[in-house]
Design an enzyme around this catalytic site. Sequence first.
Site, short mmCIF file in Angstrom:
data_model
loop_
_atom_site.label_atom_id
_atom_site.label_comp_id
_atom_site.label_asym_id
_atom_site.label_seq_id
_atom_site.Cartn_x
_atom_site.Cartn_y
_atom_site.Cartn_z
N CYS A 103 -16.65 -8.77 5.81
CA CYS A 103 -16.00 -7.49 5.51
C CYS A 103 -14.75 -7.72 4.67
O CYS A 103 -13.85 -8.45 5.07
CB CYS A 103 -15.66 -6.78 6.81
SG CYS A 103 -14.84 -5.21 6.51
N CYS B 194 0.54 4.93 6.92
CA CYS B 194 -0.08 4.76 8.25
C CYS B 194 0.90 4.01 9.18
O CYS B 194 1.26 2.85 8.90
CB CYS B 194 -1.39 3.98 8.11
SG CYS B 194 -2.45 4.63 6.78
N ARG C 239 -17.79 -2.06 18.16
CA ARG C 239 -17.08 -3.32 17.90
C ARG C 239 -15.75 -3.37 18.64
O ARG C 239 -14.90 -2.48 18.48
CB ARG C 239 -16.85 -3.51 16.39
CG ARG C 239 -16.16 -4.85 16.09
CD ARG C 239 -16.14 -5.19 14.60
NE ARG C 239 -17.47 -5.10 14.04
CZ ARG C 239 -17.82 -4.24 13.11
NH1 ARG C 239 -16.96 -3.43 12.59
NH2 ARG C 239 -19.07 -4.20 12.67
N CYS D 205 0.85 -1.20 0.00
CA CYS D 205 0.00 0.00 0.00
C CYS D 205 0.89 1.25 0.00
O CYS D 205 1.85 1.33 0.75
CB CYS D 205 -0.90 -0.01 1.23
SG CYS D 205 -2.01 1.42 1.26
N CYS E 222 -19.73 -5.76 3.86
CA CYS E 222 -18.97 -4.58 4.28
C CYS E 222 -17.68 -4.55 3.49
O CYS E 222 -17.15 -5.62 3.13
CB CYS E 222 -18.68 -4.68 5.78
SG CYS E 222 -17.63 -3.34 6.39
N CYS F 100 0.52 0.32 10.33
CA CYS F 100 0.01 -0.71 9.41
C CYS F 100 1.09 -1.59 8.79
O CYS F 100 2.03 -1.10 8.14
CB CYS F 100 -0.81 -0.05 8.31
SG CYS F 100 -1.61 -1.29 7.26
N1 SAM Z 1 -6.53 0.60 3.12
C1 SAM Z 1 -7.81 0.98 3.56
C2 SAM Z 1 -7.77 2.17 4.51
O1 SAM Z 1 -6.84 2.27 5.29
O2 SAM Z 1 -8.70 2.97 4.46
C3 SAM Z 1 -8.60 -0.14 4.21
C4 SAM Z 1 -7.88 -1.19 5.04
S1 SAM Z 1 -7.10 -0.62 6.54
C5 SAM Z 1 -6.10 -1.96 6.98
C6 SAM Z 1 -8.46 -0.59 7.69
C7 SAM Z 1 -8.19 -0.14 9.08
O3 SAM Z 1 -7.52 -1.15 9.81
C8 SAM Z 1 -7.33 1.08 9.30
O4 SAM Z 1 -8.02 2.28 9.13
C9 SAM Z 1 -6.95 0.92 10.77
O5 SAM Z 1 -7.86 1.59 11.61
C10 SAM Z 1 -7.02 -0.59 11.00
N2 SAM Z 1 -5.67 -1.15 11.28
C11 SAM Z 1 -4.68 -1.34 10.39
N3 SAM Z 1 -3.57 -1.83 10.98
C12 SAM Z 1 -3.87 -1.96 12.31
C13 SAM Z 1 -3.14 -2.39 13.44
N4 SAM Z 1 -1.87 -2.78 13.34
N5 SAM Z 1 -3.75 -2.40 14.64
C14 SAM Z 1 -5.05 -1.99 14.74
N6 SAM Z 1 -5.78 -1.56 13.70
C15 SAM Z 1 -5.21 -1.53 12.49
C1 DTB Z 2 -11.19 -2.01 11.68
O1 DTB Z 2 -11.50 -1.00 12.33
N1 DTB Z 2 -10.37 -2.97 12.10
C2 DTB Z 2 -10.19 -3.98 11.07
C3 DTB Z 2 -11.19 -3.54 9.99
N2 DTB Z 2 -11.63 -2.28 10.45
C4 DTB Z 2 -10.82 -3.54 8.58
C5 DTB Z 2 -8.79 -4.14 10.62
C6 DTB Z 2 -7.84 -4.49 11.72
C7 DTB Z 2 -6.51 -4.75 11.10
C8 DTB Z 2 -5.48 -5.22 12.08
C9 DTB Z 2 -4.17 -5.43 11.44
C10 DTB Z 2 -4.15 -6.51 10.39
O2 DTB Z 2 -4.64 -7.63 10.62
O3 DTB Z 2 -3.59 -6.26 9.31
FE1 SF4 Z 3 -2.72 1.30 3.42
FE2 SF4 Z 3 -2.65 0.16 5.79
FE3 SF4 Z 3 -3.01 2.77 5.61
FE4 SF4 Z 3 -4.97 1.10 4.79
S1 SF4 Z 3 -4.22 1.36 6.87
S2 SF4 Z 3 -4.21 2.93 3.75
S3 SF4 Z 3 -3.75 -0.61 4.01
S4 SF4 Z 3 -1.17 1.64 4.99
#
Ligand code: SAM
Ligand code: DTB
Ligand code: SF4
Length: 327
Positions: free
Chosen positions: A105, A65, A268, A61, A136, A68
């Site tokens: 989702c 973030c 949630r 990606c 979702c 992430c």
């Molecule tokens: N890429 C898209 C975006 O960010 O809008 C959708 C997928 S993204 C992985 C969805 C959400 O997962 C993020 O907004 C974040 O709140 C959550 N998330 C990602 N990595 C995480 C982590 N290590 N711990 C907790 N929540 C996480």
């Molecule tokens: C949200 O608030 N939490 C979920 C879902 N929306 C998409 C994602 C959590 C991701 C945790 C890190 C991972 O498994 O990559």
């Molecule tokens: Fe990309 Fe992860 Fe950020 Fe979603 S949360 S935009 S997958 S870097």
Amino acid sequence: MDLNQGQQGEIRSNWSLAEVRALHALPFADLIWHAQSIHRRHFDPNEVQVSTLLSIKTGACPEDCAYCPQSVRYDTGLERESLMDPGTVIERARAAKANGATRFCMGAAWRSPKDRDLDSVAEMVSGVRELGLETCATLGMLTPAQARRLKDAGLDYYNHNLDTSEDFYGEIITTRTYQDRLDTLAAVRDAGIHVCCGGILGMGEDASDRVALLHTLATLAPHPESVPVNQLVQVEGTPLAGTAPIDPIEFVRIIALARILMPRAHVRLSAGRSSMSDEMQALCFLAGANSIFYGEKLLTTGNPDTASDHALFGRLGIRPEPAAASG
Ligand code: SAM
Ligand code: DTB
Ligand code: SF4
């Protein structure tokens, strides 16, 4: 603070920051009692909605973030995978349904989807819906036209998190703004899709950031239908690995705050359950959490196995919420 105020079942989007701060500062027993009484007005306290996640496009990606594992900027050892084929996704949804999920989702590691990607996602959404599951998706930023397209395909919910307070946001993400996120939420709302929006706790923010995030969510009109509260899953290689974990009691306070401020939302208990005890999760349910991610994986990281979730539900006398009543 008069705890009887707001007990009349009214839904408000005009919360002041001072009110949210005062609720957050209540003695724990008062806060939980308040949250539990509101919870019981709007929900069966022994039912929890159950969603299963699937990463339909993984890693690489372009966004930064800091939490992430899927950002191309951090070396987390994650193997990237291109967009899955709709048939495979639908099979995975069928299995999730057989295991007891009522909502499926689909998450993609995109900044925003390309219109051509939406052809495949639309096929997934309609196929999953035909199985009788709620649908979702979380695909990044959407234009109003993309949101309408997903609505036409049968999308019930769109997840797009604010993640943290507007003030702290710049410490976590620099590649898109808070306003970009609010614009996507407005596009989703205007398209008639239910909004799923929450944040992550334990990223090094302070209590005032958590209060400000809850205030922003609770002053959206209408409120999001689902509010995911994630505990940071620390992944080696991301900038946030090694951050001091959040105090579990403070985490429960934020769940209670979400319940009090947004009485009809499904709150949630999202990422982070693998590192929580049953007792901690029980406190979260008591504070008004009434939805979980169910299944052994979140997107790329682990989640409790289904057997331990069945055991937890059994210990607490919790039943999965039937699909039709979910919101
Ligand atoms: N890429 C898209 C975006 O960010 O809008 C959708 C997928 S993204 C992985 C969805 C959400 O997962 C993020 O907004 C974040 O709140 C959550 N998330 C990602 N990595 C995480 C982590 N290590 N711990 C907790 N929540 C996480
Ligand atoms: C949200 O608030 N939490 C979920 C879902 N929306 C998409 C994602 C959590 C991701 C945790 C890190 C991972 O498994 O990559
Ligand atoms: Fe990309 Fe992860 Fe950020 Fe979603 S949360 S935009 S997958 S870097």
